[in-house]
Design a protein around this motif. Sequence first.
Motif, PDB file in Angstrom:
ATOM      1  N   UNK A 277       0.819  -1.209   0.000  1.00 37.28           N
ATOM      2  CA  UNK A 277       0.000   0.000   0.000  1.00 37.28           C
ATOM      3  C   UNK A 277       0.852   1.258   0.000  1.00 37.28           C
ATOM      4  N   UNK A 278       0.202   2.401  -0.188  1.00 38.13           N
ATOM      5  CA  UNK A 278       0.917   3.668  -0.214  1.00 38.13           C
ATOM      6  C   UNK A 278       1.213   4.112   1.215  1.00 38.13           C
ATOM      7  N   UNK A 279       2.503   4.156   1.545  1.00 33.39           N
ATOM      8  CA  UNK A 279       2.937   4.534   2.884  1.00 33.39           C
ATOM      9  C   UNK A 279       3.968   5.649   2.777  1.00 33.39           C
ATOM     10  N   UNK A 280       3.515   6.895   2.621  1.00 35.74           N
ATOM     11  CA  UNK A 280       4.445   8.022   2.469  1.00 35.74           C
ATOM     12  C   UNK A 280       5.230   8.276   3.752  1.00 35.74           C
ATOM     13  N   UNK A 281       6.390   8.905   3.576  1.00 37.79           N
ATOM     14  CA  UNK A 281       7.259   9.211   4.711  1.00 37.79           C
ATOM     15  C   UNK A 281       6.884  10.544   5.361  1.00 37.79           C
ATOM     16  N   UNK A 282       6.367  11.484   4.563  1.00 32.70           N
ATOM     17  CA  UNK A 282       6.064  12.832   5.060  1.00 32.70           C
ATOM     18  C   UNK A 282       4.682  13.292   4.589  1.00 32.70           C
ATOM     19  N   UNK A 283       4.153  14.305   5.268  1.00 34.38           N
ATOM     20  CA  UNK A 283       3.057  15.074   4.689  1.00 34.38           C
ATOM     21  C   UNK A 283       3.575  16.490   4.472  1.00 34.38           C
ATOM     22  N   UNK A 284       2.964  17.216   3.537  1.00 32.55           N
ATOM     23  CA  UNK A 284       3.430  18.555   3.197  1.00 32.55           C
ATOM     24  C   UNK A 284       2.532  19.621   3.822  1.00 32.55           C
ATOM     25  N   UNK A 285       3.155  20.692   4.272  1.00 37.88           N
ATOM     26  CA  UNK A 285       2.395  21.806   4.839  1.00 37.88           C
ATOM     27  C   UNK A 285       3.198  23.090   4.751  1.00 37.88           C
ATOM     28  N   UNK A 286       2.507  24.202   4.494  1.00 41.68           N
ATOM     29  CA  UNK A 286       3.131  25.508   4.674  1.00 41.68           C
ATOM     30  C   UNK A 286       3.228  25.747   6.178  1.00 41.68           C
ATOM     31  N   UNK A 287       4.254  26.479   6.605  1.00 47.19           N
ATOM     32  CA  UNK A 287       4.474  26.697   8.033  1.00 47.19           C
ATOM     33  C   UNK A 287       4.509  28.191   8.344  1.00 47.19           C
ATOM     34  N   UNK A 288       3.697  28.606   9.307  1.00 45.98           N
ATOM     35  CA  UNK A 288       3.688  29.998   9.762  1.00 45.98           C
ATOM     36  C   UNK A 288       4.814  30.230  10.759  1.00 45.98           C
TER      37      UNK A 288
ATOM     38  N   UNK B 172      -2.767  20.494  13.833  1.00 52.19           N
ATOM     39  CA  UNK B 172      -2.285  19.161  13.485  1.00 52.19           C
ATOM     40  C   UNK B 172      -2.988  18.078  14.309  1.00 52.19           C
ATOM     41  N   UNK B 173      -3.467  17.065  13.610  1.00 48.47           N
ATOM     42  CA  UNK B 173      -4.100  15.891  14.217  1.00 48.47           C
ATOM     43  C   UNK B 173      -4.124  14.822  13.138  1.00 48.47           C
ATOM     44  N   UNK B 174      -4.422  13.591  13.508  1.00 49.60           N
ATOM     45  CA  UNK B 174      -4.469  12.531  12.507  1.00 49.60           C
ATOM     46  C   UNK B 174      -5.551  12.795  11.468  1.00 49.60           C
ATOM     47  N   UNK B 175      -6.655  13.368  11.887  1.00 50.55           N
ATOM     48  CA  UNK B 175      -7.733  13.673  10.939  1.00 50.55           C
ATOM     49  C   UNK B 175      -7.301  14.730   9.923  1.00 50.55           C
ATOM     50  N   UNK B 176      -6.565  15.730  10.389  1.00 51.06           N
ATOM     51  CA  UNK B 176      -6.096  16.781   9.493  1.00 51.06           C
ATOM     52  C   UNK B 176      -4.990  16.259   8.583  1.00 51.06           C
ATOM     53  N   UNK B 177      -4.082  15.448   9.141  1.00 50.07           N
ATOM     54  CA  UNK B 177      -2.972  14.899   8.350  1.00 50.07           C
ATOM     55  C   UNK B 177      -3.500  14.072   7.179  1.00 50.07           C
ATOM     56  N   UNK B 178      -4.616  13.380   7.382  1.00 55.75           N
ATOM     57  CA  UNK B 178      -5.201  12.575   6.296  1.00 55.75           C
ATOM     58  C   UNK B 178      -5.554  13.423   5.072  1.00 55.75           C
ATOM     59  N   UNK B 179      -5.862  14.703   5.321  1.00 50.18           N
ATOM     60  CA  UNK B 179      -6.280  15.580   4.228  1.00 50.18           C
ATOM     61  C   UNK B 179      -5.105  16.264   3.536  1.00 50.18           C
ATOM     62  N   UNK B 180      -3.920  16.177   4.130  1.00 49.75           N
ATOM     63  CA  UNK B 180      -2.762  16.890   3.605  1.00 49.75           C
ATOM     64  C   UNK B 180      -2.085  16.103   2.493  1.00 49.75           C
ATOM     65  N   UNK B 181      -1.425  16.777   1.525  1.00 50.69           N
ATOM     66  CA  UNK B 181      -0.657  16.054   0.499  1.00 50.69           C
ATOM     67  C   UNK B 181       0.507  15.324   1.135  1.00 50.69           C
ATOM     68  N   UNK B 182       0.860  14.179   0.544  1.00 50.95           N
ATOM     69  CA  UNK B 182       1.935  13.339   1.084  1.00 50.95           C
ATOM     70  C   UNK B 182       3.097  13.262   0.099  1.00 50.95           C
ATOM     71  N   UNK B 183       4.255  12.845   0.607  1.00 48.36           N
ATOM     72  CA  UNK B 183       5.416  12.671  -0.261  1.00 48.36           C
ATOM     73  C   UNK B 183       6.446  11.781   0.440  1.00 48.36           C
ATOM     74  N   UNK B 184       7.459  11.395  -0.317  1.00 46.38           N
ATOM     75  CA  UNK B 184       8.554  10.595   0.246  1.00 46.38           C
ATOM     76  C   UNK B 184       9.860  11.388   0.195  1.00 46.38           C
TER      77      UNK B 184
END
Length: 300
Positions: free
Chosen positions: A244-255, A288-300
């Motif tokens: 399955x798809x198991x990305x290493x990171x999620x992407x986010x802009x940071x304030x 940040x929470x698991x529910x929010x992370x699910x909605x974020x773009x992912x990458x390796x």
Amino acid sequence: MPYRETKVYFDGSHYIAIPPENFSNGKQKRHKPKPQQNKDETPPTPTPKEKFEQAYSESQQLPKRERKKYIAEKLQGVFSSKSETKAFIASNIERKKTNEIKRKIRLWRKIYTQGEWHYFVTFTYADDKHTEESFKKKLRNTLKHLVSRNGWKYIGVWERSPEKQRLHFHGIFYTPKMIGEIVEVKDYSTKQHKVQTTYQNTHFLKHFGRNDFKKIEVPWDITQSVKYLLKYIEKSGEKLVYGGKLPTYFKSDILDEDIACGYGVDDKKLLLFDSFRCIDEGVIMGKVSQEVIKQMPKCN
């Protein structure tokens, strides 16, 4: 907004962001495929590295003190002196250790980025249903279909029992759409010499044999499951199997106000506050929470 599209991971205690501008964007070298060998041609002489890899793999079952000696014996005649052989072995063992550390780090980041896991599972097989070869082949195929059709994800390892050397598969599983039913089974454990309760899946029981679906209920269960997998691969030299798809990171802009301080070598990474805001293309998705992370773009 000081940092855009950072890679974010959880290290077990805090969230860490990796700004792309702080790290080189050099592409990794791609390994060229080995040329196909004609059946009539003489096999090429193994390189020193290839001989080391073979000896290193074979020595995993030996006590630690005997491994270097075994590898040195396999490399006899490759180098002109014992000191050169010793230096070559030391540098390559160091390389193996460094790569192992990197694999562990990547594994934990994938585990935390996925976040939600449902079961620690053990699969084995009944003699009247499979041979070792057919068990391994059919289980791989079954899990492949469950990944593509039911959205399963897993990280596991093949293992042999210490006494009978019987093949098993252990893994940590995300199972959003289950097949079969999970039923309670009581039987006698010859190892523990007492009646034990296991939870088995009827589909796998029918097509393979004994299995154990141990429910993951708290974060500590995830930690213990992964530590078990790591302990076994360290002992046996086996490689982890991913599904399955198991990305290493999620992407986010940071304030700026969500950054606690710089982190790592030369403060190139960012240590984030535990309640930092996740932002995708200028839209604040939430704290940040698991529910929010699910909605974020992912990458390796």
